[in-house]
Design a protein around this motif. Structure first.
Motif: not given
Ligand SMILES: [Mg+2]
Ligand SMILES: Nc1ncnc2c1ncn2[C@@H]1O[C@H](COP(=O)(O)OP(=O)(O)OP(=O)(O)O)[C@@H](O)[C@H]1O
Length: 475
Positions: A178, A242, A361
């Motif tokens: 993203e 996405d 992440r």
């Molecule tokens: Mg994503």
């Protein structure tokens, strides 16, 4: 570029030793013996990093920090002290010192800390001066990582940004898909226009078509008015699809048509409307496999895959991990309005060796959690115990969800405690007890009181477990 380091210490021999070590590592050094000289040095030189003795002859080093920062707001200050009491550390941290060294000073630790401080200063300077030369540097400004694999990614982002072609971003969960999409948009001629994100996996199949293409009044029982779809909202800008691999074959066909004709047809309407939208799609699936399985249309794949970008998993570019750690510790310090916390070399090494199946992440979340757990001035391996010593358990447990729940619970607990203004001297022990005690009780019940089994499940030493059980008075 060579950085300048100011050494402010009243101890002659220490000043010499530090300066020799730093010179050898390629830094310019300037020396000051007392408060007055320190202020003069800061005024007269462009200092990047300074080592500041806490007892600087007649003045208290900590008291000087404010004046130093007034003269040079970007200098990274590393405090030197003879005895690392928590209170000094807190005082130093409150004044936004970058880090902390305890005498006797370890050369490796010194060089490591100075290097990190210098690059942090460099980033701050670049950001405040806004000297971004081109799109690529801008892309790097927010995405960190200097590995060869990421260099390639930055180049493709730069080229994709100036073209108007469809981009397909592929990569495991948490690799930054993203973020890449955002950067392409921001650096493109469409940057002033909307950037619309659609998570195709989060919308129910019955709504996806109307979400993407809109509907007209009366198309459904609930459709009381016309509704613009995401494509129309993104008109003249960029749409980010996405998890595009999650779309049903039916919707895939309609999407293909948009890509070919640049036209949409709202649900319930016979009219088509033309849209001027740049499309960026992302997926964490192997679309080639989905094509073989007939769950993804090959013609759509070729239409999407005009400019492919593959984001490598973090474990294949471990050299980026220290930079990411630095980025996240600075960012959260800013977000939580706390001073930036340092991290020990050993911790960085351990985190660099970790597998990171949840990629960037997971690392980001681990640092957030560690900052909540950390009561001192340094992040240590123990603050990452949850991931570093994690026993290989049932792989069906969704660790990421569990982590997030734990994290928000912790945040609540700690914030409450901090706001309660009660005696905070044992915050670490208190917070650990909140989680540790019930955890032990549950696991012991599960193992019928068998401590060696329990310690195996917990992934901690048996003796540690039995010592902790005594503390909590668990039988
Ligand atoms: Mg994503
Ligand atoms: N190279 C990087 N530099 C700085 N931050 C990064 C980098 N890569 C990822 N991040 C950060 O990591 C987090 C996860 O990135 P992002 O959401 O873009 O990943 P994703 O591939 O879309 O993941 P998912 O598949 O889980 O949606 C974000 O907070 C993002 O800002």
């Amino acid at each position: 570029m060579s950085y300048s380091v100011l050494i402010a210490d009243d101890d002659n021999s220490l000043r010499q030793v530090l300066s020799a070590a730093l010179n050898k590592a390629g830094y310019n050094t300037v020396k000051a013996r007392n408060g007055k000289e320190t202020i003069e040095c800061i005024q007269e030189n462009e200092i990047d990093v300074m080592l500041l003795d806490i007892f600087l002859g007649d003045v208290d080093g900590l008291e000087l920090i404010e004046s130093i920062q007034e003269i040079n707001p970007t200098v990274a200050i590393i405090i030197i002290t003879g005895h690392g009491t928590t209170q000094t550390a807190i005082e130093a941290a409150k004044r936004r010192a970058y880090g902390y060294l305890t005498k006797p000073i370890d050369r490796e630790e010194l060089l490591d800390l100075v290097e990190r401080a210098a690059s942090a200063v460099n980033i701050t300077k670049e950001e405040t001066e806004g000297t971004q030369e081109n799109e690529q540097i801008d892309a790097q400004g927010r995405m960190v990582g200097k590995s060869p694999a990421m260099q390639v990614v930055y180049q493709v982002i730069g080229r994709a940004a100036v073209s108007d072609e469809t981009v397909l971003i592929m990569g495991e969960s948490g690799t930054g898909k993203e973020l890449v999409a955002e950067l392409i948009h921001k650096n493109s001629p469409r940057s002033e226009n909307p950037f619309i994100v659609v998570d195709c996996s989060a919308i129910s199949p019955s709504l996806i078509e109307s979400t993407l293409f809109g509907h007209v009044k009366g198309a459904y029982t609930d459709a009381h008015a016309d509704r613009k779809g995401k494509f129309e909202q993104a008109d003249s800008g960029t749409i980010f699809l996405d998890e595009v691999g999650e779309l049903s074959i039916d919707v895939q066909m309609k999407l293909l048509r948009v890509l070919q004709e640049r036209e949409i047809e709202p649900v319930g309407s016979n009219d088509t409307r033309s849209v001027n939208v740049r499309i960026i799609a992302a997926t964490n699936q192997k679309l080639e496999t989905s094509i073989t399985d007939k769950t993804f249309r090959d013609d759509l794949y070729y239409r999407l895959n005009v400019v492919p970008i593959s984001l490598p998993p973090l474990r294949e570019r471990r050299e980026d991990i220290p930079d990411l750690i630095d980025l996240f510790t600075s960012r959260f310090a800013q977000e939580y309005q706390i001073p930036k916390i340092g991290i020990s070399t050993e911790t960085i090494d351990k985190l660099t060796e970790h597998e990171w199946h949840g990629n960037v992440r997971e690392l980001e979340n681990a640092i957030k959690r560690a900052l909540v757990m950390c009561s001192g001035q340094m992040l240590l391996p123990e603050h990452f115990a949850e991931i570093l010593d994690k026993p290989v358990l049932d792989s069906n447990v969704n660790n990421q969800d569990l982590d997030l729940q734990m994290q928000s619970l912790l945040q609540m607990q700690v914030t409450q405690l901090l706001e309660s203004e009660m005696d905070l001297g044992h915050l670490y022990a208190k917070i650990t007890a909140v989680f540790e005690k019930p955890l032990f009780e549950i696991v012991l019940e599960y193992t019928d009181g068998n401590q060696s089994k329990a310690s195996e499940i917990l992934g901690i030493n048996r003796n540690t477990l039995s010592a902790r059980l005594k503390v909590y008075d668990i039988k």
